[in-house]
Scaffold this motif. Sequence first.
Motif, PDB file in Angstrom:
ATOM      1  N   GLU A   1      -8.798   4.660   3.932  1.00  0.00           N
ATOM      2  CA  GLU A   1      -9.212   6.014   3.558  1.00  0.00           C
ATOM      3  C   GLU A   1      -8.224   7.033   4.096  1.00  0.00           C
ATOM      4  O   GLU A   1      -7.830   6.969   5.263  1.00  0.00           O
ATOM      5  CB  GLU A   1     -10.602   6.292   4.140  1.00  0.00           C
TER       6      GLU A   1
ATOM      7  N   GLY B   1     -10.187  11.632   2.787  1.00  0.00           N
ATOM      8  CA  GLY B   1     -11.424  11.495   2.033  1.00  0.00           C
ATOM      9  C   GLY B   1     -11.299  10.614   0.798  1.00  0.00           C
ATOM     10  O   GLY B   1     -12.280  10.346   0.098  1.00  0.00           O
ATOM     11  N   ARG B   2     -10.080  10.123   0.509  1.00  0.00           N
ATOM     12  CA  ARG B   2      -9.859   9.285  -0.677  1.00  0.00           C
ATOM     13  C   ARG B   2      -9.774   7.811  -0.268  1.00  0.00           C
ATOM     14  O   ARG B   2      -9.020   7.470   0.651  1.00  0.00           O
ATOM     15  CB  ARG B   2      -8.554   9.709  -1.353  1.00  0.00           C
ATOM     16  N   ARG B   3     -10.552   6.990  -0.920  1.00  0.00           N
ATOM     17  CA  ARG B   3     -10.557   5.562  -0.576  1.00  0.00           C
ATOM     18  C   ARG B   3      -9.703   4.759  -1.546  1.00  0.00           C
ATOM     19  O   ARG B   3      -9.630   5.077  -2.730  1.00  0.00           O
ATOM     20  CB  ARG B   3     -11.983   5.015  -0.599  1.00  0.00           C
TER      21      ARG B   3
END
Length: 392
Positions: free
Chosen positions: A146, A149-151
């Motif tokens: 991550e 906030g982006r996985r």
Amino acid sequence: MESLRHINTLILGAGAAGLFAAIHAGGNTLVIDHARNPGEKIRISGGGRCNFTNTRTAPECFLGANPHFHKSALARYTPWDFLDLVQRHGIAWHEKTLGQLFCDGRATQIVAMLVEEARAAGATLSLETSLVKIDRDESGFHAVIERGGRRETIRAARVVVATGGKSIPKMGATGLAYRIAEQFGIAVIETRPGLVPLTFPDRFSGLSGVALPVRAQAQGPAFDEALLFTHRGLSGPAILQASSYWREGEEIRIDLAPDGQLAEALRAARRSDGRKAVTTVLAQHLPARLVNAWAAEHPLPGNMADQSDRAIDALCESLRDWRLVPAGTEGYRTAEVTLGGVSTDALSSKTMAAKAVPGLYFVGECVDVTGWLGGYNFQWAWASGFAAGTAV
Ligand code: FDA
């Protein structure tokens, strides 16, 4: 929506060992680190000048359950190999003492060198990136990472765990490597702080700032280096070295006159300065504040002329075999390294690969191999990183 990326090698941790593994792992390698900058411990090491190796590196300068495990990797990547790399990058260096090599300038030169080499080898660096989870099936590893906030799901054939130990949590140490080891059924030897000041509450605060050369020893070799009294106890290289061999409840031994000349000097002073107080003469050989504190605990009556040979010998013996039981250590907050860690029984000494988990490697400080003070721990990071990097 989560994205998916296929890579050869995922390296967890962009510290000394992770960056070094990346340099040798070849292309299609991703290195992730949750910190904002790579190699933060390198940056602050050696007082900002990075003691990057030690030319006296030898197997006995390392602690671990298996005293032979580290021999292979250290033999295949030596201090001279790293020095060669440093010189190719035009980084000026000097030997300070006892084989310890430091940068003349800032330690950040070493970080820049490692990042440049890793990028040139085809590795991608992703900072401020955390590992959410990691699993393995017959097709390889699946890691969810991550960033901002982006996985993203990473599929990797190999994973190198280089997230270091527990020392200095303020700098990002998390113990992740031990959790991954446990997840995959790999034993972890109990960890404890190493190269760490020893605490003696209220005992030496009056001596804070006094330093002198000593020989210090816990349940291991004796170290001839400086001792420093602090508000909270004892520090300085001699104590940090001995601390790695110390366990709760045990005593340490300190020789306050390690050059072996004190008895002879006191006998000579009895002849030449018979009227002087013992403390006055002692203060010519030891810091005066220490002598006064010593005299408060061990009365030194009379002047030099009153001292028999036996009295002089007894005094020297007590100064040369000072036994103390520390209350504890300063802990991971200030420890330079973490002792214990991923059990070397579970790893190949040639490649750092976990014997029971194909494709999983552990390198650097998270492994149960810990060096003395003086550049040995970085040499282990380079050597173990090299072993895994060339194997993946
Ligand atoms: P290291 O700690 O360097 O790197 C681990 C990396 O993993 C870090 O970048 C960290 O942010 C990252 N990480 C941790 N948990 C994570 C997670 N959950 N997710 C993502 N990333 C994570 N040694 C020496 O030989 N000479 C010296 O001069 C010094 N000086 C020195 C000074 C001080 C103050 C300290 C604390 C230590 C030293 N040392 C030293 C010891 C040396 O710094 C240490 O042995 C090496 O940095 C170990 O290298 P590693 O790569 O294994 O861990």
